[in-house]
Structure formats: structure tokens, C-alpha cells
Write a protein that holds these residues in place. Structure first.
Motif, PDB file in Angstrom:
ATOM      1  N   GLN A  72       0.869  -1.362   0.053  1.00  0.00           N
ATOM      2  CA  GLN A  72       0.046  -0.023   0.109  1.00  0.00           C
ATOM      3  C   GLN A  72       1.010   1.264   0.094  1.00  0.00           C
ATOM      4  OE1 GLN A  72      -2.337   0.866   3.564  1.00  0.00           O
ATOM      5  NE2 GLN A  72      -4.097   0.755   2.185  1.00  0.00           N
ATOM      6  N   MET A  73       1.996   1.165   0.815  1.00  0.00           N
ATOM      7  CA  MET A  73       2.811   2.563   0.770  1.00  0.00           C
ATOM      8  C   MET A  73       3.582   2.645  -0.495  1.00  0.00           C
ATOM      9  SD  MET A  73       4.390   2.259   4.536  1.00  0.00           S
ATOM     10  CE  MET A  73       4.164   0.853   5.466  1.00  0.00           C
ATOM     11  N   GLU A  74       4.000   1.425  -1.035  1.00  0.00           N
ATOM     12  CA  GLU A  74       4.566   1.387  -2.563  1.00  0.00           C
ATOM     13  C   GLU A  74       3.852   1.977  -3.371  1.00  0.00           C
ATOM     14  OE1 GLU A  74       6.082  -2.596  -2.939  1.00  0.00           O
ATOM     15  OE2 GLU A  74       7.964  -2.038  -1.671  1.00  0.00           O
ATOM     16  N   HIS A  75       2.664   1.571  -3.412  1.00  0.00           N
ATOM     17  CA  HIS A  75       1.644   1.966  -4.416  1.00  0.00           C
ATOM     18  C   HIS A  75       1.402   3.488  -4.268  1.00  0.00           C
ATOM     19  CE1 HIS A  75      -1.754   1.705  -7.070  1.00  0.00           C
ATOM     20  NE2 HIS A  75      -2.571   2.263  -6.522  1.00  0.00           N
ATOM     21  N   ALA A  76       1.354   4.057  -2.965  1.00  0.00           N
ATOM     22  CA  ALA A  76       1.242   5.325  -2.878  1.00  0.00           C
ATOM     23  C   ALA A  76       2.361   6.392  -3.053  1.00  0.00           C
ATOM     24  CB  ALA A  76       0.759   5.648  -1.381  1.00  0.00           C
ATOM     25  N   GLN A  77       3.437   5.440  -3.546  1.00  0.00           N
ATOM     26  CA  GLN A  77       4.429   6.392  -3.889  1.00  0.00           C
ATOM     27  C   GLN A  77       5.139   7.141  -2.730  1.00  0.00           C
ATOM     28  OE1 GLN A  77       3.613   8.255  -7.598  1.00  0.00           O
ATOM     29  NE2 GLN A  77       3.809   6.320  -8.760  1.00  0.00           N
ATOM     30  N   LEU A  78       5.213   6.398  -1.674  1.00  0.00           N
ATOM     31  CA  LEU A  78       5.711   7.174  -0.484  1.00  0.00           C
ATOM     32  C   LEU A  78       7.258   6.880  -0.880  1.00  0.00           C
ATOM     33  CD1 LEU A  78       3.571   6.028   2.458  1.00  0.00           C
ATOM     34  CD2 LEU A  78       3.437   7.997   1.310  1.00  0.00           C
ATOM     35  N   ASP A  79       7.995   7.977   0.203  1.00  0.00           N
ATOM     36  CA  ASP A  79       9.409   7.522   0.029  1.00  0.00           C
ATOM     37  C   ASP A  79       9.776   6.356   0.636  1.00  0.00           C
ATOM     38  OD1 ASP A  79      12.497   7.627   0.786  1.00  0.00           O
ATOM     39  OD2 ASP A  79      12.081   9.851   1.172  1.00  0.00           O
ATOM     40  N   PRO A  80      10.714   5.575   0.066  1.00  0.00           N
ATOM     41  CA  PRO A  80      10.869   4.196   0.625  1.00  0.00           C
ATOM     42  C   PRO A  80      11.558   3.974   1.781  1.00  0.00           C
ATOM     43  CG  PRO A  80      11.782   4.495  -1.890  1.00  0.00           C
ATOM     44  CD  PRO A  80      11.230   5.829  -1.233  1.00  0.00           C
ATOM     45  N   VAL A  81      12.080   5.030   2.333  1.00  0.00           N
ATOM     46  CA  VAL A  81      12.389   5.201   3.771  1.00  0.00           C
ATOM     47  C   VAL A  81      11.335   4.801   4.903  1.00  0.00           C
ATOM     48  CG1 VAL A  81      12.282   7.606   4.309  1.00  0.00           C
ATOM     49  CG2 VAL A  81      14.154   6.178   5.377  1.00  0.00           C
ATOM     50  N   CYS A  82      10.060   5.127   4.321  1.00  0.00           N
ATOM     51  CA  CYS A  82       8.959   5.088   5.058  1.00  0.00           C
ATOM     52  C   CYS A  82       8.610   3.515   5.371  1.00  0.00           C
ATOM     53  CB  CYS A  82       7.660   5.444   4.464  1.00  0.00           C
ATOM     54  SG  CYS A  82       7.783   7.322   4.341  1.00  0.00           S
TER      55      CYS A  82
END
Length: 102
Positions: A72-82
């Protein structure tokens, strides 16, 4: 597998079971164990083996939720550090292999 895909991810639960369907464990995406079901054939194991099977199911169910959060975080294109410390598909596959081999 989730118990209800229509719910927000934060409210979903994930289920894992042994290959013989003797042990089933349901875990909330946040990591709490919501239920453990033992079929009669599970009681044939000694207590150490049974505990290993329960824990292996719990690990797989927990990792399913954590991988879903990561996706879900990857799909939201969050900073990979998250999500750098979140488990990966590889971690989930290793847990599934462990469960299969018990």
C-alpha cells in the motif's frame, strides 16, 4: 488472504493454516492474534510441535498483513525510507516455506 477485502487495510485480518488444515490462526494487520483454531488432528502432535505450528501460522498471517501494508505504501509512492523496515515478499515466502515444512 484477508477476511474482508471491503474493509480498510487497517481493519483487515489475515489467516494462515497448516497444509493439513489442522491449525488455523487469524491475525489483525496490526499484529494481534485474533483467533486460533485447532482441529482434532492437531492434538496428535506433541505440545512442542503444536506450538511450532501455531507460531508458524501466526508468522505467516502477520507477514501477510505487513506485506500488504508495504504494498500500500509503495502504491502510494511514499519515500522508500517509510517502509524500508517492513517485511518483503521474500520474508513472507520464507515463512510460508517454514510452515509447509513443519
Amino acid at each position: 488472504m484477508t477476511s474482508n477485502d471491503n474493509l480498510p487495510l487497517s481493519e483487515q485480518a489475515f489467516l494462515a493454516r497448516t497444509p493439513d488444515d489442522a491449525v488455523l490462526v487469524r491475525v489483525a494487520v496490526k499484529g494481534s492474534i485474533l483467533g486460533v483454531q485447532l482441529e482434532p488432528k492437531a492434538m496428535r502432535d506433541n505440545m512442542h510441535e503444536l506450538a511450532q505450528r501455531i507460531m508458524a501460522c501466526a508468522d505467516v498471517a502477520y507477514l501477510q498483513g505487513q506485506v500488504a501494508l508495504r504494498q500500500q505504501m509503495e502504491h502510494a509512492q511514499l519515500d522508500p525510507v517509510c517502509y524500508a523496515d517492513f517485511p518483503t515478499e521474500r520474508d513472507l515466502a520464507a515463512a510460508r516455506d517454514r510452515l509447509r515444512n513443519l
